[in-house]
Enzyme design. Structure first.
Site, short mmCIF file in Angstrom:
data_model
loop_
_atom_site.label_atom_id
_atom_site.label_comp_id
_atom_site.label_asym_id
_atom_site.label_seq_id
_atom_site.Cartn_x
_atom_site.Cartn_y
_atom_site.Cartn_z
N GLU A 110 0.77 -1.43 -0.03
CA GLU A 110 -0.04 0.05 0.02
C GLU A 110 0.64 1.37 -0.06
OE1 GLU A 110 -2.59 -0.53 3.68
OE2 GLU A 110 -3.98 -1.68 2.32
N GLU B 276 -6.16 -8.23 0.27
CA GLU B 276 -6.62 -8.04 1.38
C GLU B 276 -8.24 -7.74 1.33
OE1 GLU B 276 -4.53 -5.25 4.05
OE2 GLU B 276 -2.62 -5.92 3.41
C1 BG6 Z 1 -4.11 -2.64 5.47
C2 BG6 Z 1 -2.66 -3.16 6.04
O1 BG6 Z 1 -4.10 -1.43 5.24
O2 BG6 Z 1 -5.08 -2.84 6.27
C3 BG6 Z 1 -2.77 -3.94 6.94
O3 BG6 Z 1 -1.87 -3.55 4.92
C4 BG6 Z 1 -3.87 -3.83 7.99
O4 BG6 Z 1 -1.34 -4.45 7.61
C5 BG6 Z 1 -5.07 -3.92 7.26
O5 BG6 Z 1 -3.60 -4.53 9.00
C6 BG6 Z 1 -6.52 -3.50 8.23
O6 BG6 Z 1 -6.13 -2.55 9.06
P1 BG6 Z 1 -6.14 -2.49 10.48
O7 BG6 Z 1 -5.81 -0.99 10.92
O8 BG6 Z 1 -7.55 -2.65 10.77
O9 BG6 Z 1 -5.26 -3.52 11.07
#
Ligand code: BG6
Length: 469
Positions: free
Chosen positions: A174, A368
């Site tokens: 990202e 993700e």
């Molecule tokens: C993404 C990242 O932006 O979101 C992850 O690549 C992150 O590392 C994921 O964990 C979810 O965000 P959060 O803040 O809920 O952990």
């Protein structure tokens, strides 16, 4: 009709720093993730490890010592792939050593071997918000070009060592988040002055584009069969105009374009025309050389991996503010939100896939997607999490529609298939997992693992290659 290709990659994704723990084990040096403090609300960051402060990533879920049983549990869902990152400071503790740390390399030998034993294709993020802390302290992270050769050295080491066992690579997690979260550029002290901040973030991204091109160039000789990808947050691009007022529509497009810069440079090989105007408006001149631009043009990436969690809305005059989930805008009255205020929008995923297909015609992977929510253990000892199953099903239905639209989607890895530390909040209570980990926001718990109801949901989806959706 079969929607998902027969060789579709089904799995889950984690980042080393949010799961492994063992922050000083076997010679590992501290990374920027190791100065993230306690997990109650928005996480804070120290500049160095302070005695008496609680750092959730130091132990995380101890995946470092438990990966064998954790991966075996995940194999129970039928995963045929698994995405993780290689902690840079396990391999080069300060980033500047001449020789790599053999104990760190040996850990990833074992990890990838276990994945293969369980039938999982490894997918690796080279740098996932875990730059060695020393490189931040000495150079200010990716705002400095000094990191480019050090990253190249890291890539040479891991490509040489793992090129035969890891077919899919993504260079940076990202990077299009540099303007909203400091750790995307590994630069804690970004300026308050808006023009200087624009300079720093665009320069940091440019330096990463050069590093990406060098990695692609290296891969051509060290592991010619590997697939080299980039990874972007497309929640950043999923921005609707708050109304049909032209200023909102145009502003939403501008917001989206901020993300397409990274994709254009690394997939098409050149900066889009609109960047010059942004830089001019902010009185910014970047340090960019002709040699760097030539290198970027000659070494484009093959696929786009992306995260997608939520969409947002743009209202004229809104500043650029966001978090790990993407841009934060005005509330969308048509969407429900998670416990953390992230608006749930499966159609937005189909929209993003189609935009990627239209703009880049490249293979794409949803690396993700997931729902961070609070879980409670029911009196029967189980965790009943229908909301997580619902989120999963609706997003995969949307993904199936995108494939039917003609999008070249090659895989899907749910974020945090086992509960891990939240990147944005440092919390354990923001849980994404199909597998529960007994640990709370202050570090208490047995670390025991147990299956949630959603485990069975995902297992059934994978078993039927998505036909049950
Ligand atoms: C993404 C990242 O932006 O979101 C992850 O690549 C992150 O590392 C994921 O964990 C979810 O965000 P959060 O803040 O809920 O952990």
């Amino acid at each position: 009709m079969t929607v998902f290709p027969t060789d579709f990659l089904w799995g889950g994704a984690i980042a080393a720093n949010q799961a492994e723990g063992a922050w000083q084990t076997d010679g590992k040096g501290p990374s920027i993730a190791d100065v993230t403090t306690h997990g109650i609300g928005k996480s804070e960051h120290d500049k160095a490890v302070v005695s008496g402060h609680y750092y959730p990533n130091h132990e995380a879920i101890d995946f470092y010592h438990r990966y064998q049983t954790d991966l075996t549990l995940m194999a129970g869902m039928g995963f045929n792939c698994f995405r993780t990152s290689i902690a840079w400071s396990r391999i080069y503790p300060t980033g500047e050593e001449d020789t790599p740390n053999e104990a760190g390399l040996a850990y990833y030998d074992r990890l990838f071997a276990k994945m293969h034993e369980l039938g999982m294709t490894p997918i690796v993020t080279i740098s996932h918000y875990e730059t060695p802390l020393a490189l931040h302290d000495k150079y200010g992270g990716w705002t400095s070009k000094k990191l480019i050769p050090l990253y190249e050295k890291f890539c040479r080491t891991i490509f040489t060592r793992y090129g035969h066992v890891v077919p899919y690579w993504m260079t940076f997690n990202e990077m299009n988040n540099t303007h909203t979260i400091w750790y995307a550029a590994a630069a804690i002290d970004l300026a308050d002055d808006p023009d200087e901040r624009v300079r720093q973030t665009f320069q940091a991204e440019h330096n990463m584009y050069v590093a990406n091109a060098k990695a692609v160039q290296l891969a051509k000789t060290l592991m010619p069969h590997a697939h080299m990808g980039i990874m972007l947050s497309l929640s950043q691009a999923a921005v609707y105009p708050a109304t049909c007022a032209p200023a909102n529509v145009f502003g939403a497009m501008q917001m989206q374009r901020r993300t397409w810069v990274s994709a254009d440079v690394q997939l098409k090989g050149h900066y889009p025309a609109f960047v010059a105007r942004i830089l001019r408006d902010h009185h910014v001149t970047l340090d960019v050389t002709d040699d760097e631009l030539a290198l970027i043009a000659e070494n484009t990436s093959e696929f786009l991996g992306f995260s997608y969690y939520r969409s947002s809305t743009y209202k004229a005059g809104m500043g650029l503010y966001g978090d790990t989930g993407g841009v934060k805008g005005a509330p969308n009255p048509y969407l429900e939100a998670t416990d953390w205020g992230w608006q749930i929008d499966p159609l937005g995923l189909r929209w993003m896939c189609n935009l990627v297909q239209d703009r880049y015609s490249c293979p794409m992977m949803v690396v993700e997607n997931g729902l961070g929510m609070k879980d409670t253990v029911a009196p029967d000892g189980r965790i009943h999490d229908p909301a997580r199953s619902d989120y999963l099903i609706k997003h995969l239905q949307a993904l199936g529609e995108a494939i039917k639209d003609g999008c070249n989607v090659i895989g899907y890895t749910w974020w945090g298939p086992i509960d891990i530390v939240s990147a944005g909040d440092g919390q354990m209570s923001k849980r994404y997992g199909f597998i529960y980990v007994d640990k709370d926001d202050t570090g208490n718990g047995t670390l025991a693992r147990s299956k949630k109801d959603s485990f069975d949901t995902y297992q059934h989806i994978i078993e039927t290659n998505g036909e049950c959706l």
